[in-house]
Design a protein around this motif. Sequence first.
Motif, PDB file in Angstrom:
ATOM      1  N   HIS A 155      -3.813  28.859 -43.726  1.00  0.00           N
ATOM      2  CA  HIS A 155      -4.357  28.652 -42.385  1.00  0.00           C
ATOM      3  C   HIS A 155      -5.828  28.238 -42.429  1.00  0.00           C
ATOM      4  N   GLY A 156      -6.340  27.931 -43.623  1.00  0.00           N
ATOM      5  CA  GLY A 156      -7.714  27.469 -43.764  1.00  0.00           C
ATOM      6  C   GLY A 156      -8.749  28.552 -43.973  1.00  0.00           C
ATOM      7  N   ASN A 157      -8.328  29.797 -44.097  1.00  0.00           N
ATOM      8  CA  ASN A 157      -9.270  30.896 -44.297  1.00  0.00           C
ATOM      9  C   ASN A 157      -9.553  31.087 -45.789  1.00  0.00           C
ATOM     10  N   VAL A 158     -10.810  31.327 -46.139  1.00  0.00           N
ATOM     11  CA  VAL A 158     -11.208  31.646 -47.506  1.00  0.00           C
ATOM     12  C   VAL A 158     -12.224  32.779 -47.451  1.00  0.00           C
ATOM     13  N   VAL A 159     -12.009  33.814 -48.258  1.00  0.00           N
ATOM     14  CA  VAL A 159     -12.964  34.926 -48.339  1.00  0.00           C
ATOM     15  C   VAL A 159     -13.248  35.213 -49.809  1.00  0.00           C
ATOM     16  N   HIS A 160     -14.305  35.958 -50.042  1.00  0.00           N
ATOM     17  CA  HIS A 160     -14.569  36.484 -51.379  1.00  0.00           C
ATOM     18  C   HIS A 160     -14.414  38.007 -51.339  1.00  0.00           C
ATOM     19  N   LEU A 161     -14.096  38.569 -52.499  1.00  0.00           N
ATOM     20  CA  LEU A 161     -14.006  40.027 -52.634  1.00  0.00           C
ATOM     21  C   LEU A 161     -15.033  40.508 -53.657  1.00  0.00           C
ATOM     22  N   PHE A 162     -16.221  39.897 -53.575  1.00  0.00           N
ATOM     23  CA  PHE A 162     -17.389  40.301 -54.355  1.00  0.00           C
ATOM     24  C   PHE A 162     -17.236  39.904 -55.823  1.00  0.00           C
ATOM     25  N   GLU A 163     -18.190  40.365 -56.615  1.00  0.00           N
ATOM     26  CA  GLU A 163     -18.292  39.876 -57.984  1.00  0.00           C
ATOM     27  C   GLU A 163     -17.839  40.922 -58.996  1.00  0.00           C
ATOM     28  N   ARG A 164     -17.596  40.429 -60.206  1.00  0.00           N
ATOM     29  CA  ARG A 164     -17.332  41.277 -61.377  1.00  0.00           C
ATOM     30  C   ARG A 164     -18.272  40.843 -62.496  1.00  0.00           C
ATOM     31  N   ASP A 165     -18.637  41.764 -63.351  1.00  0.00           N
ATOM     32  CA  ASP A 165     -19.422  41.445 -64.539  1.00  0.00           C
ATOM     33  C   ASP A 165     -18.521  41.583 -65.758  1.00  0.00           C
TER      34      ASP A 165
END
Length: 613
Positions: A218-228
């Motif tokens: 549906h065109g949605n994009v999110v991030h779930l933060f970073e990893r090291d």
Amino acid sequence: MLQSLLIANRGEIACRIIRTARRLGIRTVAVYSDADADALHVRSADEAVHIGPSPVRESYLLGDRIIAAAKSTGAQAIHPGYGFLSENAQFAQAVIDAGLIWVGPNPSSITAMGLKDAAKTLMQAAGVPTTPGYLGDDQASERLKAEADAIGYPVLIKAVAGGGGKGMRKVDAAADFADALLSCQREAASSFGNDQVLLEKWVTNPRHIEVQVFGDSHGNVVHLFERDCSLQRRHQKVIEEAPAPGMDEDTRTAICQAAVRAAKAVDYVGAGTIEFIADGSEGLRADRIWFMEMNTRLQVEHPVTEEITGQDLVEWQLRVASGEPLPRRQEDLSINGWAMEARLYAEDPIRGFLPSIGTLETFELGEGCRIDTGVQQGAVISPFYDPMIAKVIAHGPTRDAARETLTAALDDTAIWPLRTNAGFLVKALEHPDFVAARLDTGLIGREGDALMPPARPDDEALADAAIALVEADGLSGFRLNAPLKREARFLLDGAAITVTFDPRQGEAQDDKDDVLVAQGGQVWRLAPWRVAGVSGGGASDGAILSPMPGRIIAVAVVAGDSVTKGQKLVTLEAMKMEHSLTAPFDGTVAELNAAEGGQVSEGTLLVKIDKAD
């Protein structure tokens, strides 16, 4: 929501997917090779289909057989897991063309990000910062050497179709470039069917930071933060954590927004990871972080993101594949605490991390952590697949809390007779630089010797084991006026040792005539001198034996050659990696039993070196 799902994978990730699918009421279908006929993922699924012999090229990489298995069992969708066919655009398209649902990104997105050189060009156009290097089509060795010289050493050679640390070589000097390029191209061709490479400037004090992204149809994009993922050995991730230590909110916003732009640039759907390289010499700064590549699949280390966000990423994948919008908006996502993951491998750090194969007679993992695994006690670790046997994941309110929980669980791990890297992981987690979050990808390379587990248990553990052995032999009683201390001779991994002990105290696990001694994640077998023998041979007397079953891919000497200590003799390919066997001392090649292309068994004498006078 989907009603049925075939998992085109094996081991830990197949079991992980089955677990979420079962919770959602989805029927699961497993596929398996000859070697995996009794594997845990096969027994966990609702149905299983045999797809071929043990080698991956004759089973797990045969897309047509996997699609046929899905259709014959009535599966609606195929989840590729990670590795194998997970980033193969042709397979993804074939799944769609067969009328099945592909649990992954659109084939066009895989293609756009599948080749590292093309992906970097695309990212530059999208305003995502990229590392300086060479991305050209001219793959002549002379051109690549000239480009490396122009970039300046050290440089990194990377397979454009690579992943998992394969097809990558750091080159420190111009004189080393030709050999490194050949080895890199050969490994890339073997692993990915594509020997094309790119060059990147080697970053000083590099940290590996990656961002979990997710898109829907549906065109949605999110991030779930970073990893090291900076703690690596030979470009293979060892310990991952989330969030990244030292990441301030401004830098986090910049890198995560860049990751979302990268995903949107390819109309991304599903789970993906944008990987960045950061110059950590002055801490994490937005202007010192560059795009490396995108992994268009679920990552091995996805559990640490799940632990800090409270989200099930496999469930997200299945919902998005069903046509649903993302379960959460960006503003609904936040970081809770800290998570760390350690990859537990069947490999022997003391023997150069060579894979260890055989039956898991003892398989006991410490408590207090999430365990993602595809094996149980009694399972056989074969030479055909990656030797990772479990992921151990800890979550806590702080980084120190998560680290201490993970360390304790690994410390209590006991696996036998296979060797594992558990002791090495404990040492890494306790290293002062890791404790203080002074991280970079070269830490293990610099501190390798300090991270090696001990060659033998401490005296207290040995005394406990000696008591158990004596008691098992019916010699445990002590008489009035008898000496309080006793000495006994035992064999520890074939070496004779003398143990002084008090027969009135101590305990250890009795294993028939022997005793297993577990300490710091390591396990040893202590045997009475009277019933054990010492096996001869080995590199110390010039006999170079094959450390595992494999294929000879290069022979660098002929009989009669003079060699120097450390000189490469034979290159063996096994467990999807290359292993170089070298001369243990200066001498002459007295015997050569290795031929390029030949298959060898563990323990086969490959080369015999006579020591120089």
